[in-house]
Design a protein around this motif. Structure first.
Motif, PDB file in Angstrom:
ATOM      1  N   LEU A  65      37.508  33.417  34.178  1.00  0.00           N
ATOM      2  CA  LEU A  65      36.955  34.251  33.107  1.00  0.00           C
ATOM      3  C   LEU A  65      36.787  33.500  31.794  1.00  0.00           C
ATOM      4  O   LEU A  65      35.786  33.651  31.110  1.00  0.00           O
ATOM      5  CB  LEU A  65      37.839  35.474  32.885  1.00  0.00           C
ATOM      6  CG  LEU A  65      37.546  36.709  33.738  1.00  0.00           C
ATOM      7  CD1 LEU A  65      38.424  37.867  33.304  1.00  0.00           C
ATOM      8  CD2 LEU A  65      36.079  37.100  33.673  1.00  0.00           C
ATOM      9  N   PRO A  93      29.034  31.744  33.075  1.00  0.00           N
ATOM     10  CA  PRO A  93      28.389  32.747  33.921  1.00  0.00           C
ATOM     11  C   PRO A  93      27.410  32.063  34.872  1.00  0.00           C
ATOM     12  O   PRO A  93      26.637  31.189  34.464  1.00  0.00           O
ATOM     13  CB  PRO A  93      27.661  33.640  32.907  1.00  0.00           C
ATOM     14  CG  PRO A  93      28.480  33.513  31.658  1.00  0.00           C
ATOM     15  CD  PRO A  93      28.933  32.072  31.635  1.00  0.00           C
ATOM     16  N   SER A 150      31.366  44.103  38.749  1.00  0.00           N
ATOM     17  CA  SER A 150      32.275  43.025  39.121  1.00  0.00           C
ATOM     18  C   SER A 150      31.979  41.758  38.329  1.00  0.00           C
ATOM     19  O   SER A 150      30.833  41.481  37.966  1.00  0.00           O
ATOM     20  CB  SER A 150      32.152  42.726  40.612  1.00  0.00           C
ATOM     21  OG  SER A 150      32.921  41.596  40.961  1.00  0.00           O
ATOM     22  N   TYR A 151      33.015  40.980  38.047  1.00  0.00           N
ATOM     23  CA  TYR A 151      32.849  39.677  37.419  1.00  0.00           C
ATOM     24  C   TYR A 151      32.391  38.636  38.441  1.00  0.00           C
ATOM     25  O   TYR A 151      32.085  37.498  38.070  1.00  0.00           O
ATOM     26  CB  TYR A 151      34.158  39.215  36.789  1.00  0.00           C
ATOM     27  CG  TYR A 151      34.617  40.068  35.621  1.00  0.00           C
ATOM     28  CD1 TYR A 151      33.690  40.581  34.704  1.00  0.00           C
ATOM     29  CD2 TYR A 151      35.962  40.349  35.420  1.00  0.00           C
ATOM     30  CE1 TYR A 151      34.098  41.350  33.633  1.00  0.00           C
ATOM     31  CE2 TYR A 151      36.376  41.124  34.338  1.00  0.00           C
ATOM     32  CZ  TYR A 151      35.445  41.613  33.447  1.00  0.00           C
ATOM     33  OH  TYR A 151      35.851  42.384  32.387  1.00  0.00           O
ATOM     34  N   LYS A 165      30.460  33.203  39.796  1.00  0.00           N
ATOM     35  CA  LYS A 165      30.687  34.138  38.690  1.00  0.00           C
ATOM     36  C   LYS A 165      29.412  34.884  38.339  1.00  0.00           C
ATOM     37  O   LYS A 165      28.323  34.301  38.278  1.00  0.00           O
ATOM     38  CB  LYS A 165      31.200  33.371  37.480  1.00  0.00           C
ATOM     39  CG  LYS A 165      31.589  34.241  36.281  1.00  0.00           C
ATOM     40  CD  LYS A 165      32.224  33.394  35.186  1.00  0.00           C
ATOM     41  CE  LYS A 165      32.610  34.230  33.987  1.00  0.00           C
ATOM     42  NZ  LYS A 165      33.304  33.409  32.949  1.00  0.00           N
ATOM     43  N   SER A 166      29.532  36.171  38.081  1.00  0.00           N
ATOM     44  CA  SER A 166      28.389  36.985  37.707  1.00  0.00           C
ATOM     45  C   SER A 166      27.777  36.474  36.399  1.00  0.00           C
ATOM     46  O   SER A 166      28.503  36.076  35.485  1.00  0.00           O
ATOM     47  CB  SER A 166      28.806  38.442  37.539  1.00  0.00           C
ATOM     48  OG  SER A 166      27.772  39.200  36.976  1.00  0.00           O
ATOM     49  N   ALA A 174      29.035  38.359  33.443  1.00  0.00           N
ATOM     50  CA  ALA A 174      30.469  38.352  33.158  1.00  0.00           C
ATOM     51  C   ALA A 174      30.743  37.634  31.842  1.00  0.00           C
ATOM     52  O   ALA A 174      30.027  36.705  31.460  1.00  0.00           O
ATOM     53  CB  ALA A 174      31.227  37.676  34.288  1.00  0.00           C
TER      54      ALA A 174
END
Length: 270
Positions: free
Chosen positions: A134, A139, A247-248, A263-264, A267
């Motif tokens: 994160l 992204p 969702s991430y 990863k999205s 996100a």
């Protein structure tokens, strides 16, 4: 003219000793479109540093960062043309303050690729994944978890978080068995219910499927829950929760030995 493959670079660096060709084939498929870009790559657990040479050759414009508890240091066989693009740090994969310091120093805008080839212990891998995915992965970036099958190994000195493997199955109780047998041909949606049907209905089609939940496999199964995050709800079906987020994770590739988590693009980072 055929382009030089990642396997060719791996063989040149001697890296096929620790990264099987099946891993490299998957990396080729997912990373080849970036090989001419100025990507930033972080690898946790680099041992002799051969994988860093492989990455630096494959990504000729890339910046390669390695973290290890026992980095190779001066004995690492670096190549002069790559020295200014390779960075080695000594530290633990579950030291989040250290991970942020390295990330902010080398890749303040985030890494394009992160690969965990470190301890292969679920509790350690989850700490570094939760923090880096994160906060320090761009992204659209890709996070690789290598050798995740160690969570199925029992009594291994280096991978202590394995437990007795459970064969896939279900956890049906006596009431589950009665309900599924008695209501075998009954519809899921009931227009009306007898008292017996009301008694059995809560046990129809609600068995828990057993699976192995320890170590790295347990971490990956939690990631599957995150993929379905937009479907989470503690409210009755048909009732929308007040807050719902996507969702991430954009997608997960689970293959023998290596799992890739994308990863999205929506996100957050940081």
């Amino acid at each position: 003219m055929t382009a030089v493959s990642l396997i060719d670079y791996a063989q040149g660096a001697g890296e096929t000793q620790s990264k099987p060709e099946s891993y490299l084939n998957i990396y080729e498929r997912y990373f080849s479109h970036m090989r001419d870009d100025a990507v930033t790559i972080l690898e946790l657990g680099v041992a002799t540093g051969k994988s860093m040479l492989m990455w630096s050759d494959y990504f000729s414009k890339g910046t390669i960062v390695g973290i290890d508890l026992f980095p190779p240091g001066s004995e690492m066989p670096t190549m002069p043309r790559n020295e200014n693009r390779i960075h080695m740090y000594r530290g633990a994969q579950n030291d989040t303050e250290f991970l942020s310091r390295v990330s902010n120093e080398i890749a303040p805008n985030g890494f394009d690729i992160i690969i965990d080839d470190a301890a292969h212990i679920g509790e350690l891998a989850k700490v570094s994944f939760s923090h880096l995915f994160l906060k320090h992965l761009k992204p659209g970036g890709i996070y690789g978890l290598e050798d995740w099958g160690t969570g199925y190994w029992q009594g291994h000195a280096y991978y202590p978080d394995g437990r007795r493997f459970k064969e896939p199955g279900d956890g049906r109780t006596f009431l589950h068995q009665i309900a599924n047998k008695a209501l075998k041909n009954a519809p899921v949606e009931w227009p009306s219910l007898t008292w017996m049907q009301k008694l059995l209905k809560p046990y129809q089609y609600v068995s828990r499927f057993r699976s192995h939940e320890y170590g790295m496999p347990g971490v990956i199964k939690q990631l599957i829950d995150e993929v379905a995050r937009s479907d989470w709800s503690s409210l009755p079906y048909g009732t929308e929760p007040k807050e719902k987020r996507p969702s991430y994770i954009e997608s997960i590739l689970i293959s023998p030995g290596v799992t890739l988590v994308t990863k999205s693009r929506s996100a957050p980072m940081g």
